[in-house]
Enzyme design. Sequence first.
Site, PDB file in Angstrom:
ATOM      1  N   LYS A  62      24.325   6.912  25.739  1.00  0.00           N
ATOM      2  CA  LYS A  62      25.345   7.556  24.899  1.00  0.00           C
ATOM      3  C   LYS A  62      25.520   6.694  23.654  1.00  0.00           C
ATOM      4  O   LYS A  62      26.151   5.646  23.690  1.00  0.00           O
ATOM      5  CB  LYS A  62      26.665   7.707  25.649  1.00  0.00           C
ATOM      6  CG  LYS A  62      27.660   8.536  24.855  1.00  0.00           C
ATOM      7  CD  LYS A  62      28.868   8.904  25.672  1.00  0.00           C
ATOM      8  CE  LYS A  62      29.748   9.920  24.972  1.00  0.00           C
ATOM      9  NZ  LYS A  62      30.153   9.552  23.633  1.00  0.00           N
ATOM     10  N   GLU A  99       0.848  -1.190   0.000  1.00  0.00           N
ATOM     11  CA  GLU A  99       0.000   0.000   0.000  1.00  0.00           C
ATOM     12  C   GLU A  99       0.887   1.244   0.000  1.00  0.00           C
ATOM     13  O   GLU A  99       0.650   2.207  -0.730  1.00  0.00           O
ATOM     14  CB  GLU A  99      -0.924  -0.020   1.227  1.00  0.00           C
ATOM     15  CG  GLU A  99      -1.717   1.252   1.480  1.00  0.00           C
ATOM     16  CD  GLU A  99      -2.770   1.533   0.407  1.00  0.00           C
ATOM     17  OE1 GLU A  99      -2.923   0.706  -0.512  1.00  0.00           O
ATOM     18  OE2 GLU A  99      -3.426   2.593   0.482  1.00  0.00           O
TER      19      GLU A  99
HETATM   20  S1  IVH Z   1      24.654  15.749  24.252  1.00  0.00           S
HETATM   21  C1  IVH Z   1      26.232  19.964  24.641  1.00  0.00           C
HETATM   22  N1  IVH Z   1      23.605  13.341  24.386  1.00  0.00           N
HETATM   23  O1  IVH Z   1      28.657  12.102  22.410  1.00  0.00           O
HETATM   24  C2  IVH Z   1      25.909  18.516  24.674  1.00  0.00           C
HETATM   25  N2  IVH Z   1      25.625  13.593  23.151  1.00  0.00           N
HETATM   26  O2  IVH Z   1      30.801  14.614  23.334  1.00  0.00           O
HETATM   27  C3  IVH Z   1      25.977  17.892  23.344  1.00  0.00           C
HETATM   28  N3  IVH Z   1      26.414  11.535  22.105  1.00  0.00           N
HETATM   29  O3  IVH Z   1      29.798  13.303  19.723  1.00  0.00           O
HETATM   30  C4  IVH Z   1      25.935  16.424  23.286  1.00  0.00           C
HETATM   31  N4  IVH Z   1      24.787  10.239  22.805  1.00  0.00           N
HETATM   32  O4  IVH Z   1      27.316  12.921  19.359  1.00  0.00           O
HETATM   33  C5  IVH Z   1      24.615  14.093  23.904  1.00  0.00           C
HETATM   34  N5  IVH Z   1      22.520  11.288  24.561  1.00  0.00           N
HETATM   35  C6  IVH Z   1      23.536  12.025  24.085  1.00  0.00           C
HETATM   36  C7  IVH Z   1      24.553  11.479  23.286  1.00  0.00           C
HETATM   37  C8  IVH Z   1      25.594  12.301  22.849  1.00  0.00           C
HETATM   38  C9  IVH Z   1      25.897  10.303  22.098  1.00  0.00           C
HETATM   39  C10 IVH Z   1      27.687  11.902  21.439  1.00  0.00           C
HETATM   40  C11 IVH Z   1      27.629  13.184  20.685  1.00  0.00           C
HETATM   41  C12 IVH Z   1      29.021  13.735  20.782  1.00  0.00           C
HETATM   42  C13 IVH Z   1      29.541  13.107  22.024  1.00  0.00           C
HETATM   43  C14 IVH Z   1      29.564  14.139  23.134  1.00  0.00           C
END
Ligand code: IVH
Length: 703
Positions: A135, A49
């Site tokens: 994370k 669909e």
């Molecule tokens: S917050 C200002 N939340 O981890 C805060 N980052 O150094 C910005 N990452 O490469 C990031 N899971 O891509 C945030 N739940 C999450 C995350 C996350 C993975 C990665 C992000 C960055 C690194 C942070």
Amino acid sequence: MDLFSDAGEEKGASDLANDTDRAQQLHQLLHRYAHAYYTLDAPEVPDAEYDRLFRELQALEQKHPSLQTPQSPTQRVGGAVLPEFQTVRHQLPMLSIRTETDNESSGASAFDARVRRELSLSDTAPAIEYVAELKFDGLAMSLRYEKGVLVQAATRGDGESGEDVTHNIRTIGQIPLQISAGASSLPDVLEVRGEVYMRRDDLDALNERQLNKIAEGAKGEKTFVNPRNAAAGAVRQLDSNIAAQRPLSFFAYGLGEVLGWPQQSAPFQTHFDLLQTLKGWGFPVASQTQCVNGAEGLIAFHERIATERDALPYDIDGVVYKVNDLALQDKLGFVTREPRWAVAHKFPAQEELTTVQAIDVQVGRTGKLTPVAKLAPVFVGGVTVTNATLHNEDEARRKDVRVGDTVIVRRAGDVIPEVVGVVMDKRLSGAEIFTMPRICPVCGSAALRDEGEADYRCSGGLFCSAQRKQAFLHFAQRRAVEVDGLGEKLIDQLVDSGVVSTLPDLYKLGLTALVQLDRMAEKSAINILNALEASKKTTLPRFIYGLGIRHVGEATAKEFARHFGTLDAFMNATEEELLQVSDVGPVVAQSVRTFFEQAHHQEIVEQLRACGVTWQEGPPAERAPQPLTGKTVVLTGTLPNLGREEAKAMLEAAGAKVAGSVSQKTSYVVAGSEAGSKLDKALALGVPVLDEAGLLFLLNSAP
Ligand code: IVH
């Protein structure tokens, strides 16, 4: 004439108006269905669909090219090929977060204590509220929406500027091309930030396709060592047709630049509500995300996720804690490009780099030759790893592991450590391709590889001391005849010194022979003799299993014991009679016959009996009726209460077979949260889907 052409023009105009309306309708429908399918994992309509509506929209757009807007669902498929990436300057830098160096629970307390100190809170002030998130182990992405339409997707780059990868990001079904919210509730400019990642099952499927391409002779194709590399490679393709074939997913976790909220201010005051708003707008937000209080809440979250980690369908490398109240976040601010209100709390890494010091070839109980990479010791997945199996020659060749190579080693959960790939840049010149030896490295007998088999086997049988040692170890293990204290080191000595050469020799050991061995005190020798004495009283299933007949595992040994009742009946059974036993096929039956046709095996059994090894015998017993015999069940996703192994054990105890993939033959799929492609397949094939409650009901109610 004039009249006619007027009418024609009018008709064209009303045509366009109608088609525009219909295109709008189709946009909405297709966006909704795609969201249900990709993000909610709950398809609303059958694929056919969806395809039909999709083609209808394509036809309309072909008819009126003006309808083909960038936010049209037809624009998800690959198409754009770029000469190079454009640089995007982030209006609001993409920051990173501080990583708590302490991997233990105390890391969470340290963060809470720091936040309280920065806010000058007294010890008696109430607990701070945090949002605890996963994370994700992918790559950060900033998605820019103007008036609700996706206009740009950019990588993090150095945080100040990244690369414009919009053409590839459009191919990700989970990312809205147009936000499903009334324009009146959206800001003019909205940057949604989150992580692009690849699910592990999607990586496996991708690698399988890549291997097929390589097998068909395609040039320049390769497999990917882990989901993150595969995701990063896909995002940075200049050709979006390639990106479109690499299944990516997305989780939102925050905002970048935001301009012009409708009511002059954001409709949320906390990070948690922000995430809920994003979810409402169609962005995937991980279901594990949770509001918690104080250090205790953080620690509990960290511990819970550590146990759930291996059951998640994607890789995470830790958890992230964020102060929930946005006003408090502001107050805390930043220190050297890192927010004071957030921290990453990592888990022990599941992948590490190390070097291959040698590739040994080990000889197994049944003569199987296994190449094993000897590694420089490396701490990964919570243990120190020094060995990783390369399985067989084909596997070793496929991964092309060579002595001296730097390799990525992975150990996740209880899974045995594996070499996932070689870091080619670090290969030393002159590193030699690994080849399997054609003779047994232990006894020098010919090593043979049968047609259609993956393994080389030593043809030496019990002439080969490696196979002999393995036979002793197998016999003495806890699940077999169990001789406490008869381990690898002792067996090595006994066999190497020639004191024992067949199983019955064990029961002829005396104190004098034992105390002559290295590091064997009289007391330990007496313990061994006692253990040997105790082992003589065993059971028929243990004895059959302990013989180490190829293809006869513990469960099969139990079946044989039950079916035949006595050892003699089992030993004398013809192939046809063996085939009567449930779950026994021609391979097992043949292997049992081959084993007992060898005179020395019969001799060993007789001598063991003569040495006093005994068990209870009886008449053949009926198999207890099992309610789920003949049913095949597939488990997917995370169940609320039952662990994966637990559910599997319960099903197997009820006679069901637990399979890894869904097919027409699957009787049931049991789906928990984060269930993915297996659930889709079940729905597509009309296989009944159960949740945990349904599973328990099935187990309790089956006849
Ligand atoms: S917050 C200002 N939340 O981890 C805060 N980052 O150094 C910005 N990452 O490469 C990031 N899971 O891509 C945030 N739940 C999450 C995350 C996350 C993975 C990665 C992000 C960055 C690194 C942070």
